[in-house]
Design a protein around this motif. Structure first.
Motif, PDB file in Angstrom:
ATOM      1  N   VAL A   1     -23.082 -26.439  33.035  1.00 30.29           N
ATOM      2  CA  VAL A   1     -22.717 -25.031  33.277  1.00 30.29           C
ATOM      3  C   VAL A   1     -21.201 -24.899  33.259  1.00 30.29           C
TER       4      VAL A   1
ATOM      5  N   ARG B   1      -6.470 -15.882  26.522  1.00 27.11           N
ATOM      6  CA  ARG B   1      -7.332 -14.732  26.804  1.00 27.11           C
ATOM      7  C   ARG B   1      -7.343 -14.475  28.314  1.00 27.11           C
TER       8      ARG B   1
ATOM      9  N   THR C   1     -10.040 -21.100  38.324  1.00 28.19           N
ATOM     10  CA  THR C   1     -10.077 -19.713  37.859  1.00 28.19           C
ATOM     11  C   THR C   1     -11.260 -18.966  38.488  1.00 28.19           C
TER      12      THR C   1
HETATM   13  N1  CTP Z   1     -16.516 -26.925  38.195  1.00 27.01           N
HETATM   14  C1  CTP Z   1     -17.544 -27.823  38.517  1.00 27.01           C
HETATM   15  N2  CTP Z   1     -18.693 -27.855  37.762  1.00 27.01           N
HETATM   16  C2  CTP Z   1     -18.820 -27.030  36.710  1.00 27.01           C
HETATM   17  C3  CTP Z   1     -17.797 -26.099  36.366  1.00 27.01           C
HETATM   18  C4  CTP Z   1     -16.641 -26.074  37.152  1.00 27.01           C
HETATM   19  O1  CTP Z   1     -17.432 -28.595  39.471  1.00 27.01           O
HETATM   20  N3  CTP Z   1     -19.943 -27.104  35.985  1.00 27.01           N
HETATM   21  C5  CTP Z   1     -15.296 -26.936  39.002  1.00 27.01           C
HETATM   22  C6  CTP Z   1     -14.070 -27.357  38.180  1.00 27.01           C
HETATM   23  O2  CTP Z   1     -14.017 -28.764  38.067  1.00 27.01           O
HETATM   24  C7  CTP Z   1     -12.944 -26.782  38.999  1.00 27.01           C
HETATM   25  C8  CTP Z   1     -13.578 -25.508  39.621  1.00 27.01           C
HETATM   26  O3  CTP Z   1     -15.003 -25.649  39.460  1.00 27.01           O
HETATM   27  O4  CTP Z   1     -12.573 -27.681  40.027  1.00 27.01           O
HETATM   28  C9  CTP Z   1     -13.105 -24.245  38.929  1.00 27.01           C
HETATM   29  O5  CTP Z   1     -13.369 -24.420  37.557  1.00 27.01           O
HETATM   30  P1  CTP Z   1     -13.121 -23.330  36.446  1.00 27.01           P
HETATM   31  O6  CTP Z   1     -12.229 -23.884  35.401  1.00 27.01           O
HETATM   32  O7  CTP Z   1     -12.765 -22.035  37.042  1.00 27.01           O
HETATM   33  O8  CTP Z   1     -14.629 -23.188  35.849  1.00 27.01           O
HETATM   34  P2  CTP Z   1     -15.238 -23.578  34.459  1.00 27.01           P
HETATM   35  O9  CTP Z   1     -16.656 -23.156  34.463  1.00 27.01           O
HETATM   36  O10 CTP Z   1     -14.950 -25.035  34.158  1.00 27.01           O
HETATM   37  O11 CTP Z   1     -14.400 -22.638  33.470  1.00 27.01           O
HETATM   38  P3  CTP Z   1     -14.066 -22.794  31.923  1.00 27.01           P
HETATM   39  O12 CTP Z   1     -15.350 -22.973  31.191  1.00 27.01           O
HETATM   40  O13 CTP Z   1     -13.359 -21.493  31.578  1.00 27.01           O
HETATM   41  O14 CTP Z   1     -13.135 -23.993  31.810  1.00 27.01           O
END
Ligand code: CTP
Length: 134
Positions: A117, A46, A8
């Protein structure tokens, strides 16, 4: 070797940069499927904070990224991998094992997430700060 990844990438943060840089370093080209606003709504009930146009714009501006496309359905992963001729699919290890079915058409690699994060956590922190200061 062409790497494909999906996400995303809302409220872009360091964990996003890191996975994209590490994914790119495994090959020679990185293609990124950015999930659509509607896909996110159907998954999480959402809409993302940033629109799909802005998320695609941000991701495509990165040095590590060669091409960006819109991911409109989770069910189309196989079609996207074939359409974009993926040699490898790279995902964060929050998805560990979930995409092994694509091993018949490309390598499937899971990379460790950056600790402490996430978009969800950033949104929660910002909400909390806003409530406290109002
Ligand atoms: N990702 C990562 N390290 C993080 C957060 C995300 O390596 N701390 C990676 C996820 O594993 C994925 C990519 O970034 O391959 C996109 O993740 P996304 O779901 O968009 O981000 P998140 O921060 O995990 O979003 P949410 O909290 O909404 O799940």
């Amino acid at each position: 070797m062409r790497i494909v990844t999906f996400g995303t990438f809302d409220v872009f943060h360091v964990g996003h940069v890191s996975i994209l840089e590490r994914a790119r370093s495994l090959g020679t080209e990185l293609y990124v499927g950015v999930s659509s606003d509607e896909l996110n709504f159907s998954k999480k009930d959402r809409y993302p904070i940033y629109s799909e146009e802005d998320r695609m714009h941000i991701v495509s501006a990165l040095k590590s990224v060669d091409f960006v496309f819109l991911e409109q359905s989770l069910e189309l992963k196989r079609e996207y991998l074939l359409q974009y001729k993926a040699d490898a699919l790279v995902m964060g290890d929050d998805w560990q094992g979930k995409f092994d079915e694509f091993n018949d058409i490309c390598k499937v690699i899971y990379l460790p997430r950056t600790p402490s994060v996430s978009t969800t956590e950033i949104i929660e922190v910002v909400k909390h700060v806003t409530v406290k200061s109002s």
